[in-house]
Design a protein around this motif. Sequence first.
Motif, PDB file in Angstrom:
ATOM      1  N   GLU A  61      -9.889 105.561 -30.200  1.00  0.00           N
ATOM      2  CA  GLU A  61      -8.797 106.437 -29.802  1.00  0.00           C
ATOM      3  C   GLU A  61      -9.215 107.444 -28.729  1.00  0.00           C
ATOM      4  N   GLY A  91      -3.594 100.293 -38.869  1.00  0.00           N
ATOM      5  CA  GLY A  91      -3.666 101.653 -39.352  1.00  0.00           C
ATOM      6  C   GLY A  91      -4.824 101.836 -40.314  1.00  0.00           C
ATOM      7  N   TYR A 209       2.149 108.803 -45.485  1.00  0.00           N
ATOM      8  CA  TYR A 209       0.867 108.189 -45.150  1.00  0.00           C
ATOM      9  C   TYR A 209      -0.189 109.273 -45.345  1.00  0.00           C
ATOM     10  N   ASP A 268       4.488 111.284 -37.898  1.00  0.00           N
ATOM     11  CA  ASP A 268       3.035 111.157 -37.889  1.00  0.00           C
ATOM     12  C   ASP A 268       2.527 112.046 -36.758  1.00  0.00           C
TER      13      ASP A 268
END
Length: 435
Positions: A61, A91, A209, A268
């Motif tokens: 990332e 994920g 999440y 998110d």
Amino acid sequence: MPETATRRIRWPRRPRLEMLLLGLVAGVGLTLLAGLVVVPLFAGDDGIEDGELVILSGRDEGQGNQRQALVDQWNALHPRNPARIEEIAAGADAQRSEMVARAQGGGKGDADVYNLDVTWTAEFASRGYIRDLDGADTTGYLPAPLQTCRYDGHLWALPFNTDAGLLYYRDKLAPQAPKGWTQLVASVQQALGRPGAPAAGYAGQLADYEGLTVNALEAIWAAGGDVVDPHGNVVIDSPEARAGLTRLATGLTAGTPQVILPDSLGFDELGTTQAFAAGRVLFMRNWPVAHRALDPPSAGDSAKALDFAVTRLPGPSALGGQNLAIAAHSRRPRAARALIEFLTGERSQQILFERGGFAATREIVYRDAEVIQRYRYAPTLLEAIRDARTRPVTPHYAQFSETFRALVRQALADGGHLPPDAKPRLEAALQGYKR
């Protein structure tokens, strides 16, 4: 293999020449490397195994694919031990599931190094999926990230990158950084009454999440409470813990001003960043990666129009990050350890932060002038990491997080009130059971 099994191996001392060359190569560009005559560092009978090394990891990332750049440097120095990154494009939950499945598969020439989320160390260690790194040199690492590498009295990994949540705010509307949740709400009440003010005061990650687990823990900690104490006892029924959840529930309730943007229940990290960039909220809780999206180095002065500043959260942040561990079934454990030490070394950590934006796990990197100039939030991030707290350490963290999120969702829908069976459900989850 029983879940309590451990993998032990006797590690050789690293040759001094090797350490010097690692520092030299890490400090030069790949273009220069192409013109160097590289001396194999593991020549001779030093116990280092030949062969390819595979790093199993989630997606990079960071900026500029710096993890791969470091692996390229390693490969130039270690022609007998070329490494490659195998990415799992999914994920965090799916990454963990695949790594567990691969570890349970018995190796079969699979990964040599796992890039683990900090919450997975206990699980992989207790199940015998990784080898211990007892005796490794841990000098220079920040204490909090290093602690996530320990479990049951042993060191199981070395910290690759770390993370801590930060509070982003529009400094023209809120010129003073709030010192706590009460001051944050006061700033919202004052600012949202002005013309052109945002729709709400605050946005976080409250979708179902891991972000919800992190945000709820931070809210509870900011109120002086806890969910699991240092001795492993569930204490979510304390008045302070309930107060933290009540703050979230009350903030989400429709009102004037609107303290928490209701859309946060579906946000998110990306959704929260987009809402802040669009001017919908005054404050945002997010990881440092959001700073890169809001103020990219290549954008010049155009990004400054956002006029935002960064400070610490109203309370401790949940510690994030990833750790590098040796797969139990690796046929090249000594070479894998050498690779891990290279990737977590001081120079590698500086490259990952300075060029890739990954928060370094070594304190010395935060003192570098270029790092501070490029990442204006670096001193604040260092303070946040020092004060950050680990999520509950348990081999059954995935079950804990799922159960905790379910309880938090119930509380947010009921004015912050937890269901009566909250404590026994969490106690069962910490033992790996679903109640």
